[in-house]
Write an enzyme that holds these catalytic residues in place. Sequence first.
Site, PDB file in Angstrom:
ATOM      1  N   ASN A  65      32.064  69.231  43.928  1.00 10.47           N
ATOM      2  CA  ASN A  65      32.021  67.930  43.268  1.00 10.47           C
ATOM      3  C   ASN A  65      31.733  66.903  44.356  1.00 10.47           C
ATOM      4  O   ASN A  65      32.613  66.542  45.125  1.00 10.47           O
ATOM      5  CB  ASN A  65      33.376  67.658  42.592  1.00 10.47           C
ATOM      6  CG  ASN A  65      33.450  66.281  41.976  1.00 10.47           C
ATOM      7  OD1 ASN A  65      32.449  65.570  41.894  1.00 10.47           O
ATOM      8  ND2 ASN A  65      34.642  65.880  41.542  1.00 10.47           N
ATOM      9  N   TRP A  66      30.478  66.491  44.422  1.00  6.99           N
ATOM     10  CA  TRP A  66      30.071  65.580  45.504  1.00  6.99           C
ATOM     11  C   TRP A  66      30.600  64.164  45.293  1.00  6.99           C
ATOM     12  O   TRP A  66      30.541  63.339  46.198  1.00  6.99           O
ATOM     13  CB  TRP A  66      28.534  65.529  45.613  1.00  6.99           C
ATOM     14  CG  TRP A  66      27.894  66.809  46.050  1.00  6.99           C
ATOM     15  CD1 TRP A  66      28.519  68.000  46.305  1.00  6.99           C
ATOM     16  CD2 TRP A  66      26.499  67.037  46.290  1.00  6.99           C
ATOM     17  NE1 TRP A  66      27.594  68.951  46.686  1.00  6.99           N
ATOM     18  CE2 TRP A  66      26.347  68.380  46.684  1.00  6.99           C
ATOM     19  CE3 TRP A  66      25.357  66.232  46.207  1.00  6.99           C
ATOM     20  CZ2 TRP A  66      25.099  68.945  46.994  1.00  6.99           C
ATOM     21  CZ3 TRP A  66      24.118  66.785  46.505  1.00  6.99           C
ATOM     22  CH2 TRP A  66      23.996  68.128  46.903  1.00  6.99           C
ATOM     23  N   LYS A  67      31.086  63.870  44.104  1.00  2.00           N
ATOM     24  CA  LYS A  67      31.551  62.518  43.757  1.00  2.00           C
ATOM     25  C   LYS A  67      30.459  61.485  44.099  1.00  2.00           C
ATOM     26  O   LYS A  67      29.275  61.803  43.988  1.00  2.00           O
ATOM     27  CB  LYS A  67      32.882  62.220  44.454  1.00  2.00           C
ATOM     28  CG  LYS A  67      33.911  63.331  44.199  1.00  2.00           C
ATOM     29  CD  LYS A  67      35.301  62.995  44.594  1.00  2.00           C
ATOM     30  CE  LYS A  67      36.203  64.177  44.274  1.00  2.00           C
ATOM     31  NZ  LYS A  67      37.605  63.914  44.560  1.00  2.00           N
ATOM     32  N   HIS A  79      37.495  64.440  34.824  1.00  2.00           N
ATOM     33  CA  HIS A  79      38.022  64.381  36.185  1.00  2.00           C
ATOM     34  C   HIS A  79      39.072  63.268  36.262  1.00  2.00           C
ATOM     35  O   HIS A  79      38.912  62.216  35.639  1.00  2.00           O
ATOM     36  CB  HIS A  79      36.891  64.138  37.186  1.00  2.00           C
ATOM     37  CG  HIS A  79      37.361  64.344  38.593  1.00  2.00           C
ATOM     38  ND1 HIS A  79      38.062  63.381  39.267  1.00  2.00           N
ATOM     39  CD2 HIS A  79      37.278  65.419  39.410  1.00  2.00           C
ATOM     40  CE1 HIS A  79      38.396  63.860  40.461  1.00  2.00           C
ATOM     41  NE2 HIS A  79      37.927  65.098  40.574  1.00  2.00           N
ATOM     42  N   GLU A 113      39.671  61.103  38.376  1.00  5.47           N
ATOM     43  CA  GLU A 113      39.162  59.789  38.818  1.00  5.47           C
ATOM     44  C   GLU A 113      38.531  59.048  37.651  1.00  5.47           C
ATOM     45  O   GLU A 113      38.623  57.820  37.557  1.00  5.47           O
ATOM     46  CB  GLU A 113      38.176  59.982  39.984  1.00  5.47           C
ATOM     47  CG  GLU A 113      38.928  60.371  41.254  1.00  5.47           C
ATOM     48  CD  GLU A 113      38.169  61.249  42.227  1.00  5.47           C
ATOM     49  OE1 GLU A 113      36.933  61.337  42.128  1.00  5.47           O
ATOM     50  OE2 GLU A 113      38.827  61.861  43.091  1.00  5.47           O
ATOM     51  N   GLU A 123      43.545  70.456  38.268  1.00  2.00           N
ATOM     52  CA  GLU A 123      43.531  69.664  39.496  1.00  2.00           C
ATOM     53  C   GLU A 123      44.732  68.726  39.517  1.00  2.00           C
ATOM     54  O   GLU A 123      44.684  67.642  38.901  1.00  2.00           O
ATOM     55  CB  GLU A 123      42.251  68.824  39.573  1.00  2.00           C
ATOM     56  CG  GLU A 123      40.982  69.648  39.612  1.00  2.00           C
ATOM     57  CD  GLU A 123      39.841  68.846  40.224  1.00  2.00           C
ATOM     58  OE1 GLU A 123      39.298  69.301  41.224  1.00  2.00           O
ATOM     59  OE2 GLU A 123      39.526  67.759  39.711  1.00  2.00           O
ATOM     60  N   GLY A 158      42.070  65.050  47.410  1.00  2.00           N
ATOM     61  CA  GLY A 158      41.684  64.212  48.542  1.00  2.00           C
ATOM     62  C   GLY A 158      42.843  63.820  49.442  1.00  2.00           C
ATOM     63  O   GLY A 158      42.707  62.933  50.284  1.00  2.00           O
ATOM     64  N   SER A 180      42.206  69.496  47.387  1.00  2.00           N
ATOM     65  CA  SER A 180      42.306  69.865  48.806  1.00  2.00           C
ATOM     66  C   SER A 180      42.164  71.364  49.043  1.00  2.00           C
ATOM     67  O   SER A 180      42.817  71.932  49.923  1.00  2.00           O
ATOM     68  CB  SER A 180      43.612  69.333  49.410  1.00  2.00           C
ATOM     69  OG  SER A 180      43.637  67.920  49.336  1.00  2.00           O
ATOM     70  N   GLY A 233      35.936  67.155  48.909  1.00  2.00           N
ATOM     71  CA  GLY A 233      35.586  66.893  50.309  1.00  2.00           C
ATOM     72  C   GLY A 233      34.900  68.055  51.014  1.00  2.00           C
ATOM     73  O   GLY A 233      33.899  67.854  51.716  1.00  2.00           O
TER      74      GLY A 233
HETATM   75  P1  PGA Z   1      39.191  67.397  46.978  1.00  2.82           P
HETATM   76  O1  PGA Z   1      38.660  66.970  45.534  1.00  2.82           O
HETATM   77  O2  PGA Z   1      38.761  68.831  47.185  1.00  2.82           O
HETATM   78  O3  PGA Z   1      38.518  66.462  47.931  1.00  2.82           O
HETATM   79  O4  PGA Z   1      40.675  67.272  46.968  1.00  2.82           O
HETATM   80  C1  PGA Z   1      38.688  67.864  44.458  1.00  2.82           C
HETATM   81  C2  PGA Z   1      38.181  67.197  43.204  1.00  2.82           C
HETATM   82  O5  PGA Z   1      38.467  65.999  43.014  1.00  2.82           O
HETATM   83  O6  PGA Z   1      37.481  67.810  42.397  1.00  2.82           O
END
Ligand code: PGA
Length: 251
Positions: free
Chosen positions: A9-11, A96, A98, A168, A174, A214, A236
């Site tokens: 997931n490049w966000k 997600h 976010e 998640e 993150g 993470s 990340g």
């Molecule tokens: P992260 O993000 O690996 O940077 O914790 C995971 C995600 O939000 O899908």
Amino acid sequence: MRQNIVAGNWKMNKTVQEGVELAKDINSRVEAIDPKCQIILGTPFVHITEVVKTVKSDKIAVAAQNCADKVSGAYTGEVSAAMVKSTGAKYVILGHSERRAYYGENNAILKEKTDLALANDLLPIFCVGEVLSERESNKHFDVVKSQIEEALFHLSAEAFGKIVLAYEPVWAIGTGKTASPAQAQEIHAFIRGLVAGKYGKEVANNVSILYGGSCNAKNAKELFSNPDVDGGLIGGASLKAEDFLSIITAF
Ligand code: PGA
């Protein structure tokens, strides 16, 4: 169909040119090995067409990170499921945390998005997970249960069979804090049980449930070795080919 999956997931990272370079690098590294998992690159909308052209390996598919909850029309700035499909993307990440936290996406909106994704032949990677205070007050099972029930359990068994689930925990995204393998297994087994209760054992055994938060080269192997963890949704660590590959080869 249940399969091992490592999805990036490049966000909101990388220009189109940088994204194409990363996809190229991942593609050539993947072609040099025999990955034991389906690989998915979740890119920003504007990257998808170019990234689809760039990846040659049949082990790599491309995902959008969102789609609209409306079919088409006067919704400035939105991107419909049909548009996403027309780019060559195969998957779409939905729900997600976010998007839930910053863009007000609730279970009712996510139900609409899921229906539109499926109607346009996109495979949803549907994210669920609790925030820290919910985990600390032992509400995580209830939170995940209502996220799944309210957005997905109206689907037929056949439609539900197209969904990939991603657990998640928000406190792990993150932050460098990862759920322990035992915590991940516990809630993944709970989720699979929930699906079994609604759709029966066969459907439950066929759903892929990914862990996200993470997940990295160091912890992926132990997380993925749990019986109900079918892979990872990686933020990340998906932004550098070398890091991403070391998660792919954890299988
Ligand atoms: P992260 O993000 O690996 O940077 O914790 C995971 C995600 O939000 O899908």
